[in-house]
Design an enzyme around this catalytic site. Structure first.
Site, mmCIF file in Angstrom:
data_model
loop_
_atom_site.group_PDB
_atom_site.id
_atom_site.type_symbol
_atom_site.label_atom_id
_atom_site.label_comp_id
_atom_site.label_asym_id
_atom_site.label_seq_id
_atom_site.Cartn_x
_atom_site.Cartn_y
_atom_site.Cartn_z
ATOM 1 N N GLU A 22 -9.181 -2.686 3.245
ATOM 2 C CA GLU A 22 -8.456 -2.157 4.177
ATOM 3 C C GLU A 22 -9.988 -1.612 4.928
ATOM 4 O OE1 GLU A 22 -4.799 -1.540 5.816
ATOM 5 O OE2 GLU A 22 -5.515 1.071 6.176
ATOM 6 N N ASP A 71 0.856 -1.193 -0.236
ATOM 7 C CA ASP A 71 -0.061 0.169 0.414
ATOM 8 C C ASP A 71 0.785 1.407 -0.341
ATOM 9 O OD1 ASP A 71 -1.943 -1.590 0.428
ATOM 10 O OD2 ASP A 71 -2.056 -1.235 2.608
HETATM 11 N N1 DND Z 1 -18.112 1.132 19.034
HETATM 12 C C1 DND Z 1 -17.284 2.432 19.284
HETATM 13 N N2 DND Z 1 -17.685 3.479 19.535
HETATM 14 C C2 DND Z 1 -16.635 4.679 19.437
HETATM 15 N N3 DND Z 1 -15.877 3.685 19.638
HETATM 16 C C3 DND Z 1 -14.858 2.342 19.711
HETATM 17 C C4 DND Z 1 -15.763 1.869 19.994
HETATM 18 N N4 DND Z 1 -15.317 0.705 19.475
HETATM 19 C C5 DND Z 1 -14.147 0.762 20.216
HETATM 20 N N5 DND Z 1 -13.810 2.304 20.020
HETATM 21 C C6 DND Z 1 -12.421 3.230 20.337
HETATM 22 O O1 DND Z 1 -11.725 1.899 19.075
HETATM 23 C C7 DND Z 1 -10.754 1.652 20.114
HETATM 24 C C8 DND Z 1 -9.762 0.727 18.924
HETATM 25 O O2 DND Z 1 -9.588 0.770 18.117
HETATM 26 P P1 DND Z 1 -8.593 0.681 17.493
HETATM 27 O O3 DND Z 1 -7.849 1.436 18.664
HETATM 28 O O4 DND Z 1 -7.894 1.061 16.956
HETATM 29 O O5 DND Z 1 -7.527 -1.066 18.634
HETATM 30 P P2 DND Z 1 -8.171 -2.542 17.518
HETATM 31 O O6 DND Z 1 -9.288 -2.340 16.503
HETATM 32 O O7 DND Z 1 -8.831 -2.971 18.551
HETATM 33 O O8 DND Z 1 -7.197 -2.758 16.622
HETATM 34 C C9 DND Z 1 -6.170 -2.514 15.193
HETATM 35 C C10 DND Z 1 -6.257 -3.240 14.612
HETATM 36 O O9 DND Z 1 -5.983 -3.040 13.138
HETATM 37 C C11 DND Z 1 -4.438 -3.233 13.173
HETATM 38 N N6 DND Z 1 -3.421 -3.432 12.146
HETATM 39 C C12 DND Z 1 -3.080 -1.384 12.723
HETATM 40 C C13 DND Z 1 -2.376 -1.329 12.120
HETATM 41 C C14 DND Z 1 -1.836 -1.317 10.777
HETATM 42 C C15 DND Z 1 -1.913 -2.529 10.218
HETATM 43 C C16 DND Z 1 -2.262 -2.438 9.039
HETATM 44 O O10 DND Z 1 -2.451 -3.605 8.347
HETATM 45 O O11 DND Z 1 -0.914 -2.436 8.883
HETATM 46 C C17 DND Z 1 -3.608 -2.977 10.902
HETATM 47 C C18 DND Z 1 -3.772 -4.084 14.065
HETATM 48 O O12 DND Z 1 -3.643 -4.919 13.733
HETATM 49 C C19 DND Z 1 -5.108 -4.607 15.047
HETATM 50 O O13 DND Z 1 -5.902 -5.886 15.046
HETATM 51 C C20 DND Z 1 -10.849 1.309 21.429
HETATM 52 O O14 DND Z 1 -9.933 1.626 22.069
HETATM 53 C C21 DND Z 1 -11.927 2.503 21.691
HETATM 54 O O15 DND Z 1 -11.341 3.878 22.082
HETATM 55 N N1 ATP Z 2 7.786 -0.012 9.463
HETATM 56 C C1 ATP Z 2 7.291 0.809 9.104
HETATM 57 N N2 ATP Z 2 7.497 2.562 8.131
HETATM 58 C C2 ATP Z 2 6.876 2.797 7.720
HETATM 59 N N3 ATP Z 2 6.001 3.308 7.251
HETATM 60 C C3 ATP Z 2 4.840 2.666 7.698
HETATM 61 C C4 ATP Z 2 5.541 1.563 8.779
HETATM 62 N N4 ATP Z 2 4.877 0.381 8.827
HETATM 63 C C5 ATP Z 2 3.828 1.054 8.809
HETATM 64 N N5 ATP Z 2 4.373 2.359 8.254
HETATM 65 C C6 ATP Z 2 2.615 2.646 7.858
HETATM 66 O O1 ATP Z 2 1.980 2.558 8.477
HETATM 67 C C7 ATP Z 2 0.697 2.237 6.572
HETATM 68 C C8 ATP Z 2 -0.499 1.043 7.271
HETATM 69 O O2 ATP Z 2 0.871 -0.471 7.134
HETATM 70 P P1 ATP Z 2 0.033 -1.542 5.962
HETATM 71 O O3 ATP Z 2 0.544 -2.377 6.319
HETATM 72 O O4 ATP Z 2 -1.744 -1.624 5.955
HETATM 73 O O5 ATP Z 2 0.228 -0.804 4.701
HETATM 74 P P2 ATP Z 2 1.485 -1.470 4.028
HETATM 75 O O6 ATP Z 2 2.667 -2.166 4.509
HETATM 76 O O7 ATP Z 2 1.976 -0.096 3.066
HETATM 77 O O8 ATP Z 2 1.261 -2.921 2.761
HETATM 78 P P3 ATP Z 2 0.824 -3.820 3.298
HETATM 79 O O9 ATP Z 2 -1.319 -4.061 3.785
HETATM 80 O O10 ATP Z 2 1.236 -4.842 1.989
HETATM 81 O O11 ATP Z 2 1.655 -4.989 4.708
HETATM 82 C C9 ATP Z 2 1.622 1.918 6.130
HETATM 83 O O12 ATP Z 2 1.319 1.813 4.426
HETATM 84 C C10 ATP Z 2 2.466 2.933 5.946
HETATM 85 O O13 ATP Z 2 2.436 3.662 5.011
#
Ligand code: DND
Ligand code: ATP
Ligand code: MG
Length: 275
Positions: free
Chosen positions: A166, A52
């Site tokens: 996403e 991404d």
């Molecule tokens: N119903 C509701 N109404 C309003 N707010 C609500 C809520 N439920 C939770 N919340 C709030 O949201 C918070 C939870 O959300 P959040 O803090 O985001 O946390 P959460 O969704 O629990 O975790 C984030 C998920 O996204 C994944 N992630 C994060 C970053 C990057 C990537 C990636 O693909 O690169 C993936 C990560 O591995 C994890 O599984 C709660 O602590 C609360 O503050």
């Molecule tokens: N180690 C890192 N260094 C710099 N930016 C980061 C790093 N890890 C995450 N990010 C930022 O957070 C965003 C969310 O991470 P995410 O994993 O969804 O995307 P990605 O790594 O670009 O692609 P993919 O989903 O294919 O892993 C990234 O697109 C990037 O902008």
């Protein structure tokens, strides 16, 4: 098609068919229009080595190059930011994305380990228990802080990498990687992002890679699909209006419902959508 599926497709603005060249032009122009309308000159984005940020980074660089050429103003710039937590396992992919493909005007590196660990230590000293999972979200928010600090100093905007595959699962940290000013990939699913990267001649290793958030130390490089319990192939089919198994559809719809709060501004007394 399932009723909820249709609602999600419309809400996230997904098109089942895309013309990659036209999509690239449209999204680059979108970034150009944004910079010209806001009178900003700088775009900032963290480059992880994943699909991404590789795509959003290249589109950002193409946008500022286009504006420099069209306006004669050399101030337009894209700043790519490396944001490892300590040593990053796929550091070489991140550097290849930067040097071989994105070719940003400027690259900065900020290791988020010291700030993240200091925050966790302060919380622990205050009596809070911070799980490895929660610490992962702190890392994502530290990255947001760094990107906003750089944007603030340069009168620039933070680019976000959120896209339809996403957004539908809400698989991002609220106000972490979800915190950004402009999202040029919105409406695309994962395979459409891949198609755009192919069209831009990106190195195949960068789009053939397994998507990972890589936030948890207990589960390094954990594939997103493992955490979500559903495959991107299924998510993309769902978003393109195709039939998927009932199990996959129900999982996707459940993620969508549970993460609705992430796709809105903070809830105010006059809001009703959350009820
Ligand atoms: N119903 C509701 N109404 C309003 N707010 C609500 C809520 N439920 C939770 N919340 C709030 O949201 C918070 C939870 O959300 P959040 O803090 O985001 O946390 P959460 O969704 O629990 O975790 C984030 C998920 O996204 C994944 N992630 C994060 C970053 C990057 C990537 C990636 O693909 O690169 C993936 C990560 O591995 C994890 O599984 C709660 O602590 C609360 O503050
Ligand atoms: N180690 C890192 N260094 C710099 N930016 C980061 C790093 N890890 C995450 N990010 C930022 O957070 C965003 C969310 O991470 P995410 O994993 O969804 O995307 P990605 O790594 O670009 O692609 P993919 O989903 O294919 O892993 C990234 O697109 C990037 O902008
Ligand atoms: Mg990633």
């Amino acid at each position: 098609m399932r009723k909820c599926q249709e609602e999600i497709i419309n809400a996230l603005g997904v098109n089942a068919q895309i013309d990659p060249e036209a999509e690239i032009d449209k999204r680059v122009q979108f970034l150009c229009d944004f910079l010209q309308t806001t009178n900003m000159k700088t775009l900032v984005l963290g480059i992880s080595g994943g699909q991404d940020s590789t795509l959003a980074g290249r589109l950002s660089q193409l946008a500022v190059e286009k504006l420099r050429k069209e306006t004669g103003n050399a101030d337009y710039q894209f700043i790519a930011v490396r944001l490892p937590y300590g040593e990053q396992a796929d550091e070489s992919d991140a550097m290849s994305a930067i040097n071989d493909f994105i070719k940003p005007d400027k690259m900065m590196r900020v290791n988020i380990k010291a700030a993240t660990d200091a925050m966790v230590n302060s919380l622990t000293a205050a009596g809070a228990v911070i799980s490895d999972f929660n610490k992962g979200n702190i890392k994502a928010r530290e990255r947001m802080i760094v990107q906003y600090a750089i944007a603030g100093q340069n009168g620039g905007a933070v680019v976000g990498t959120d896209h339809a595959a996403e957004a539908v699962t809400g698989f991002y940290t609220k106000f972490g990687d979800g915190g950004a000013d402009i999202t040029p990939l919105a409406g695309l699913d994962k395979r459409q992002g891949k198609t755009l990267l192919k069209s831009l001649n990106a190195p195949a290793k960068l789009y053939d890679k397994t998507p990972t958030a890589d936030l948890e130390e207990d589960k390094p490089m954990r594939p997103d699909e493992e955490a979500l319990g559903v495959r991107y192939e299924e998510i993309d089919d769902f978003l393109e209006g195709r039939a998927v198994s009932t199990e996959a559809a129900e999982k996707i719809e459940s993620w969508y419902r549970r993460t609705q709060h992430k796709r809105h501004l903070p809830i105010a007394p006059y809001d009703t959508w959350w009820k």
